[in-house]
Design an enzyme around this catalytic site. Sequence first.
Site, PDB file in Angstrom:
ATOM      1  N   HIS A  99       0.850  -1.190   0.000  1.00 35.81           N
ATOM      2  CA  HIS A  99       0.000   0.000   0.000  1.00 35.81           C
ATOM      3  C   HIS A  99       0.882   1.236   0.000  1.00 35.81           C
ATOM      4  O   HIS A  99       1.916   1.270   0.646  1.00 35.81           O
ATOM      5  CB  HIS A  99      -0.905   0.017   1.231  1.00 35.81           C
ATOM      6  N   ASP A 151     -13.847   2.170   6.793  1.00 36.24           N
ATOM      7  CA  ASP A 151     -12.790   2.953   6.138  1.00 36.24           C
ATOM      8  C   ASP A 151     -13.282   3.498   4.804  1.00 36.24           C
ATOM      9  O   ASP A 151     -13.017   4.649   4.466  1.00 36.24           O
ATOM     10  CB  ASP A 151     -11.520   2.127   5.934  1.00 36.24           C
ATOM     11  N   ARG A 202     -13.438  12.059   4.230  1.00 30.73           N
ATOM     12  CA  ARG A 202     -12.200  12.804   4.505  1.00 30.73           C
ATOM     13  C   ARG A 202     -11.721  13.528   3.262  1.00 30.73           C
ATOM     14  O   ARG A 202     -11.200  14.646   3.338  1.00 30.73           O
ATOM     15  CB  ARG A 202     -11.102  11.847   5.004  1.00 30.73           C
ATOM     16  N   SER A 257      -6.622   3.943   8.405  1.00 27.98           N
ATOM     17  CA  SER A 257      -7.243   3.684   7.105  1.00 27.98           C
ATOM     18  C   SER A 257      -6.460   2.602   6.353  1.00 27.98           C
ATOM     19  O   SER A 257      -7.017   1.598   5.892  1.00 27.98           O
ATOM     20  CB  SER A 257      -7.273   4.990   6.297  1.00 27.98           C
ATOM     21  N   LYS A 269      -7.541  -1.722   6.095  1.00 34.59           N
ATOM     22  CA  LYS A 269      -7.756  -2.394   4.797  1.00 34.59           C
ATOM     23  C   LYS A 269      -6.851  -3.609   4.658  1.00 34.59           C
ATOM     24  O   LYS A 269      -7.262  -4.654   4.163  1.00 34.59           O
ATOM     25  CB  LYS A 269      -7.432  -1.418   3.651  1.00 34.59           C
TER      26      LYS A 269
HETATM   27  N1  URA Z   1      -4.292   5.807   1.662  1.00 29.64           N
HETATM   28  C1  URA Z   1      -5.314   5.242   2.363  1.00 29.64           C
HETATM   29  O1  URA Z   1      -5.696   4.111   2.117  1.00 29.64           O
HETATM   30  N2  URA Z   1      -5.859   5.947   3.335  1.00 29.64           N
HETATM   31  C2  URA Z   1      -5.464   7.192   3.662  1.00 29.64           C
HETATM   32  O2  URA Z   1      -6.006   7.764   4.565  1.00 29.64           O
HETATM   33  C3  URA Z   1      -4.420   7.775   2.921  1.00 29.64           C
HETATM   34  C4  URA Z   1      -3.837   7.058   1.922  1.00 29.64           C
END
Ligand code: URA
Length: 438
Positions: free
Chosen positions: A82, A161, A168, A183, A187
Site C-alpha cells: 500500500h 474505512d 475525509r 485507514s 484495509k
Molecule cells: N491511503 C489510504 O488508504 N488511506 C489514507 O487515509 C491515505 C492514503
Amino acid sequence: MRAVDLIIKKREKGELTQEEINFFVQGFVKGDIPDYQVSAWAMAILLNGMTARETTDLTLAMVHSGHILDLTGIVDIAVDKHSSGGVGDKTTLTVLPTVAACGLPVGKMSGRGLGFSGGTLDKMESIPGYRWDVNTDEFKKQLKEKGIVLTGQSLDLAPADGKLYALRDVTGTVPSTPLIASSIMSKKIAAGAQAIVLDVKVGKGAFMETLEAARELADLMTQIGELAGRKTICLLSDMNQPLGHAVGNALEVKEAIETLKGGGPEDFREHCLHVSAHMLVVGRRAKDLKEGRALAEKALADGRALAKFRVLVEAQGGDASYVDDPDQLPKAKFVEAVKSPRSGWLAQVNARDVGEASVLLGAGRAKKSDAIDHAVGFVIHHKVGERVEGGQPLFTVHANDEQKLAEARERVLAAYVFSDKAVPALPLFYDADDAALK
Ligand code: URA
C-alpha cells in the site's frame, strides 16, 4: 453514549476509550451517526491527534466493521502493498503484475483518489469494463486461478474505512497521521495480509511533508501491524516531484503499461523494482533484495509481467485490447506542450501543485459525488536535477476544457523552480527498512 459528546471530548483533546471508538465506528457504518458528525469528529482528530492506543483501537474497530478475508488454502502467504498516496503514483499497476508473474499471488484492495493524490481504482477505470466490485468468492477464485486481483472496497472489508475515506477526501481531513494509519492498516488487515509492504511517501506531494512525519506514520503502522500479528515493512519514498512522468488516470495507465513492457521512466521503473523486491522477499520468493530485484527485472524484460496485467484486466471484465494498444485509452480534446520559460537546472517540480492542477482539470474530485475525467492530466518531461533549455517542452497539458487548461498551465508553471547552478537529483527512497529483511 451520544456522538456529540465524543466529538466534544476529542475537541477538548481527550483520549477516547475503546468502547467510545467502537460506538462511533459502528454508529457510522449503521447510518446512525450522520456524515456531518463524522466529519466534525475527523476534524477534531486531525487537529488534536490520537494516541497509539486510540489509533490501534480505531484500526481494529474499522477491521471489525465488516468481514475479514481468510486466504488460508488460497495462497501460501498473503502479501499486500500500500502507498500512503502521491502524485503520479501508479506503482500498484506495475508492481502487482510483476510480483504475480514471479509466482507470488497478490490480491489487493485499492482506493480512489484522495485530495490531490491519485487513486488506483480511478486509474484502472480508464480501461472500459474494468470491474472493481469483485465479491469475496470471486476474489478468492481469481486469486487462486489467476494469481492476481485488484479490486475496490467492495468486499464488505473495512466498510467503515470506505465511508470515512470518501468523507475525509472532501472535508479537509486527509493529512492526519492516525486517520491515515488506521485507514491503510484496517484495509490490509481485513484483506487477510500476513505480510505488508508499505510505501510511505514523503515530500511536497505527500500527506507527510517531512521525514519526521513520514517516520512517525511508518512507526505507527509498523506498531499496528505487529500488534495484529502481521509482518510490516515500511519504505520511505520521495514525493517532492511527481513519480515518473505521467499524472492523470489514463496517462498513468499508459505509463504503467510502458513500464510493464520493459520501458517507462527510469525513476518509476526503479521505484517499482525496489517495491517488488521487498514483496518478493517478504513473500518468500527471493532470499534477499538482490535476488528479488533480479526476478522482477526478468519478469519485466521477458513479457511475463505485461501478460499478467492483461490476465488481471480480462479477469475483471476489462477490455484487454487496451493493454495491447494503450492508444485506445481516453484522450483529451486539448493537448498543449508548454515550453520552458528559461534555461537552467530544475531545482523543483512541486508535486502538490501538479496534483492540485490535475484535480482542477478533472482528474480528481472536489466533492464526493464528482465524476472523474480519465483523459486529463499532465506529462512532466523532466526531473529535478536535469538541465532544461529555454523554449524546450517542459510539460504537456491534456485537458477537456480550454479555461481549465489555461488555469492548470499557470499553476504547473508556478510549480517549477530553476537554478543557474547544477542541482542534485532527488533520491528515490530514504532510509529503507531493509534491516527487517535480513
Ligand atoms: N491511503 C489510504 O488508504 N488511506 C489514507 O487515509 C491515505 C492514503
